[in-house]
Motif scaffolding. Structure first.
Motif, PDB file in Angstrom:
ATOM      1  N   GLU A  13      12.626  -5.410 -15.067  1.00 57.54           N
ATOM      2  CA  GLU A  13      13.048  -5.585 -13.672  1.00 57.54           C
ATOM      3  C   GLU A  13      13.872  -4.394 -13.187  1.00 57.54           C
ATOM      4  O   GLU A  13      13.724  -3.945 -12.040  1.00 57.54           O
ATOM      5  CB  GLU A  13      13.826  -6.888 -13.515  1.00 57.54           C
ATOM      6  N   MET A  14      14.725  -3.874 -14.047  1.00 59.58           N
ATOM      7  CA  MET A  14      15.501  -2.683 -13.681  1.00 59.58           C
ATOM      8  C   MET A  14      14.583  -1.489 -13.440  1.00 59.58           C
ATOM      9  O   MET A  14      14.749  -0.732 -12.473  1.00 59.58           O
ATOM     10  CB  MET A  14      16.495  -2.345 -14.796  1.00 59.58           C
ATOM     11  N   ALA A  15      13.630  -1.285 -14.350  1.00 58.60           N
ATOM     12  CA  ALA A  15      12.722  -0.141 -14.239  1.00 58.60           C
ATOM     13  C   ALA A  15      11.855  -0.248 -12.991  1.00 58.60           C
ATOM     14  O   ALA A  15      11.603   0.752 -12.301  1.00 58.60           O
ATOM     15  CB  ALA A  15      11.844  -0.054 -15.490  1.00 58.60           C
ATOM     16  N   ARG A  16      11.403  -1.464 -12.679  1.00 59.36           N
ATOM     17  CA  ARG A  16      10.535  -1.655 -11.513  1.00 59.36           C
ATOM     18  C   ARG A  16      11.260  -1.279 -10.223  1.00 59.36           C
ATOM     19  O   ARG A  16      10.661  -0.703  -9.294  1.00 59.36           O
ATOM     20  CB  ARG A  16      10.060  -3.104 -11.482  1.00 59.36           C
ATOM     21  N   LYS A  17      12.537  -1.567 -10.158  1.00 60.14           N
ATOM     22  CA  LYS A  17      13.299  -1.270  -8.935  1.00 60.14           C
ATOM     23  C   LYS A  17      13.426   0.221  -8.667  1.00 60.14           C
ATOM     24  O   LYS A  17      13.537   0.640  -7.511  1.00 60.14           O
ATOM     25  CB  LYS A  17      14.693  -1.902  -9.035  1.00 60.14           C
ATOM     26  N   VAL A  18      13.419   1.045  -9.720  1.00 56.15           N
ATOM     27  CA  VAL A  18      13.528   2.495  -9.520  1.00 56.15           C
ATOM     28  C   VAL A  18      12.208   3.202  -9.822  1.00 56.15           C
ATOM     29  O   VAL A  18      12.146   4.431  -9.853  1.00 56.15           O
ATOM     30  CB  VAL A  18      14.668   3.088 -10.384  1.00 56.15           C
ATOM     31  N   ASP A  19      11.158   2.412 -10.047  1.00 60.74           N
ATOM     32  CA  ASP A  19       9.811   2.936 -10.315  1.00 60.74           C
ATOM     33  C   ASP A  19       9.795   3.876 -11.524  1.00 60.74           C
ATOM     34  O   ASP A  19       9.180   4.948 -11.494  1.00 60.74           O
ATOM     35  CB  ASP A  19       9.260   3.669  -9.082  1.00 60.74           C
ATOM     36  N   ALA A  20      10.467   3.460 -12.597  1.00 66.95           N
ATOM     37  CA  ALA A  20      10.557   4.285 -13.804  1.00 66.95           C
ATOM     38  C   ALA A  20       9.569   3.801 -14.858  1.00 66.95           C
ATOM     39  O   ALA A  20       9.244   2.607 -14.934  1.00 66.95           O
ATOM     40  CB  ALA A  20      11.970   4.237 -14.380  1.00 66.95           C
ATOM     41  N   TYR A  21       9.099   4.740 -15.660  1.00 63.00           N
ATOM     42  CA  TYR A  21       8.348   4.389 -16.858  1.00 63.00           C
ATOM     43  C   TYR A  21       9.307   3.811 -17.904  1.00 63.00           C
ATOM     44  O   TYR A  21      10.503   4.132 -17.918  1.00 63.00           O
ATOM     45  CB  TYR A  21       7.678   5.621 -17.475  1.00 63.00           C
ATOM     46  N   ILE A  22       8.750   2.999 -18.788  1.00 62.15           N
ATOM     47  CA  ILE A  22       9.477   2.571 -19.984  1.00 62.15           C
ATOM     48  C   ILE A  22       8.659   2.989 -21.196  1.00 62.15           C
ATOM     49  O   ILE A  22       7.477   2.651 -21.312  1.00 62.15           O
ATOM     50  CB  ILE A  22       9.683   1.040 -20.037  1.00 62.15           C
ATOM     51  N   LEU A  23       9.284   3.743 -22.090  1.00 60.11           N
ATOM     52  CA  LEU A  23       8.684   4.073 -23.384  1.00 60.11           C
ATOM     53  C   LEU A  23       9.486   3.367 -24.464  1.00 60.11           C
ATOM     54  O   LEU A  23      10.706   3.550 -24.550  1.00 60.11           O
ATOM     55  CB  LEU A  23       8.718   5.590 -23.626  1.00 60.11           C
ATOM     56  N   ILE A  24       8.804   2.561 -25.260  1.00 59.30           N
ATOM     57  CA  ILE A  24       9.472   1.944 -26.407  1.00 59.30           C
ATOM     58  C   ILE A  24       8.693   2.278 -27.674  1.00 59.30           C
ATOM     59  O   ILE A  24       7.500   1.969 -27.782  1.00 59.30           O
ATOM     60  CB  ILE A  24       9.635   0.424 -26.262  1.00 59.30           C
ATOM     61  N   ASP A  25       9.368   2.915 -28.599  1.00 57.69           N
ATOM     62  CA  ASP A  25       8.836   3.167 -29.931  1.00 57.69           C
ATOM     63  C   ASP A  25       8.969   1.864 -30.709  1.00 57.69           C
ATOM     64  O   ASP A  25      10.061   1.429 -31.032  1.00 57.69           O
ATOM     65  CB  ASP A  25       9.640   4.295 -30.578  1.00 57.69           C
ATOM     66  N   GLU A  26       7.819   1.245 -31.005  1.00 58.46           N
ATOM     67  CA  GLU A  26       7.805  -0.068 -31.641  1.00 58.46           C
ATOM     68  C   GLU A  26       7.368   0.000 -33.097  1.00 58.46           C
ATOM     69  O   GLU A  26       6.864  -0.981 -33.661  1.00 58.46           O
ATOM     70  CB  GLU A  26       6.866  -1.001 -30.860  1.00 58.46           C
ATOM     71  N   VAL A  27       7.589   1.150 -33.715  1.00 57.08           N
ATOM     72  CA  VAL A  27       7.105   1.344 -35.080  1.00 57.08           C
ATOM     73  C   VAL A  27       7.772   0.395 -36.075  1.00 57.08           C
ATOM     74  O   VAL A  27       7.211   0.098 -37.131  1.00 57.08           O
ATOM     75  CB  VAL A  27       7.285   2.822 -35.495  1.00 57.08           C
ATOM     76  N   TYR A  28       8.956  -0.123 -35.720  1.00 54.41           N
ATOM     77  CA  TYR A  28       9.649  -1.083 -36.589  1.00 54.41           C
ATOM     78  C   TYR A  28       9.474  -2.503 -36.056  1.00 54.41           C
ATOM     79  O   TYR A  28      10.434  -3.214 -35.817  1.00 54.41           O
ATOM     80  CB  TYR A  28      11.131  -0.749 -36.685  1.00 54.41           C
TER      81      TYR A  28
END
Length: 373
Positions: free
Chosen positions: A180-195
């Motif tokens: 929701e935070m990212a959507r408000k500023v139109d930001a990408y989210i990158l999450i390294d999910e290797v763990y």
């Protein structure tokens, strides 16, 4: 372009082959080639006999169709044509950042975390702000602090979950709040999910199943115990994957015919690998927690059924010097917290062979006695 020295990799490159008892690594005990091939009853001889007439050409540039389908099945809302094979998660993270981050962009990351998630953006000319994780908060991400860092210029939020080195997880409500935070500023989210955690309790959800501008990176190295195969991937929307394709041509070309075959073989038998690794984590984490309870100079926020743990050292010596002295005197290897810009801590990889862990903890306790107050 200038970039900071990669603290963890430089440390391991210098010291890991000198260790007798290596408890520095963040993977679950690696499978042997024989163990991997034998998961479905195939022998190594038969496996390679079947491949012996394969041409060692470039193979599938983005990963074979079978590989992409198997990876896509790990998610709820991902199509195979949006999966891009990479050189492990390291290559996946680099691809994402290289493709999307430009000079003047604003990025928000966590600290401590996997160093490339913030130093690659810095090297590309971005400004990076940090949300510092705190032991007193059980290393959980402070959502109010994250919100305070975001601006209209924020291009990307870079995180990893579970976290390296602390082993703590972004749970589903937290992920939804970040979206929701990212959507408000139109930001990408990158999450390294290797763990990805091995609890089996439904506590983990991939960010790629939650948000149209999200990217998940992953590999076979940690959860699947195959760091030597060097195969990872990006998972995203088709629109984002199409951006990556152009940049990927400059950074990888292909993963290799044999590596792709080994990756497919592993993913077909993933349930057996997960069962094996869940047992390793459960038994070794019990040993580690029992040791921490008895060791007065060490504290630990238990990791969330992942293979990396971050111990706090209540000692007078600087952590890097401590780790060098420990190695030289006992043969036990840790990664100093300084390598993560978090002094007075150390990464302890507890998912090695059980006899290695038990002996290493015994030697570590003996070494710590010189710091008793």
């Amino acid at each position: 372009m200038d970039i900071a020295h990669f603290g963890v990799e430089e440390w391991l490159n210098k010291w890991e082959k000198k260790a007798t008892y290596d408890i520095s690594q963040s993977s679950i005990e690696a499978l042997t080639l024989e163990e991997l091939i034998g998961l479905d009853g195939t022998t190594v001889a038969d496996f390679f006999e079947n491949l012996s007439k394969e041409s060692l050409d470039y193979g599938w540039i983005e990963g074979s169709d079978e590989f992409k389908s198997l990876v896509a099945s790990l998610y709820k809302h991902v199509e195979p044509n949006t999966i891009l094979q990479t050189n492990d998660a390291t290559g996946a993270n680099f691809l994402v950042l290289y493709a999307l981050i430009e000079p003047g962009d604003h990025v928000v990351s966590m600290l401590p975390t996997y160093q490339p998630l913030y130093d690659i953006p810095l090297s590309l000319g971005a400004a990076v702000d940090f949300v510092e994780l705190k032991e007193k908060d059980h290393w959980q991400l402070d959502l109010d602090a994250l919100q305070s860092k975001l601006t209209a210029k924020t291009k990307m939020i870079c995180l990893n979950s579970a976290n390296n080195p602390t082993g703590t997880l972004l749970d589903i409500p937290t992920l939804k709040a970040i979206v929701e935070m990212a959507r408000k500023v139109d930001a990408y989210i990158l999450i390294d999910e290797v763990y990805a955690p091995l609890t089996g309790k439904g506590e983990f959800m991939s960010i790629v199943d939650l948000y149209e501008k999200d990217i998940a990176t992953n590999s076979l190295s940690k959860t699947y115990s195959l760091p030597g195969v060097r195969i990872g991937w990006t998972a995203s929307s088709k629109e984002i994957a199409d951006i990556f394709r152009k940049y990927r041509d400059y950074t990888m070309i292909c993963g290799g015919v044999l590596s792709d075959e080994l990756a497919v073989h592993a993913l077909k038998s993933k349930d057996k690998i997960i069962e094996r690794n869940r047992k390793i984590i459960k038994e070794n984490l019990f040993i580690l927690n029992q040791w921490v309870e008895k060791e007065p100079l060490v504290s630990l926020v238990p990791p969330n059924y992942v293979s990396t743990a971050f111990i706090k050292l209540d000692i007078s010596q600087e952590d890097e010097a401590f780790c060098i002295d420990l190695l030289e005197e006992t043969g036990v290897l840790l990664v100093p917290g300084t390598a993560f810009d978090f002094p007075r801590y150390a990464r302890l990889g507890y998912c090695c062979k059980q006899e290695t862990l038990t002996k290493a903890l015994e030697l570590l306790s003996g070494f710590l006695r010189k710091f008793d107050k």
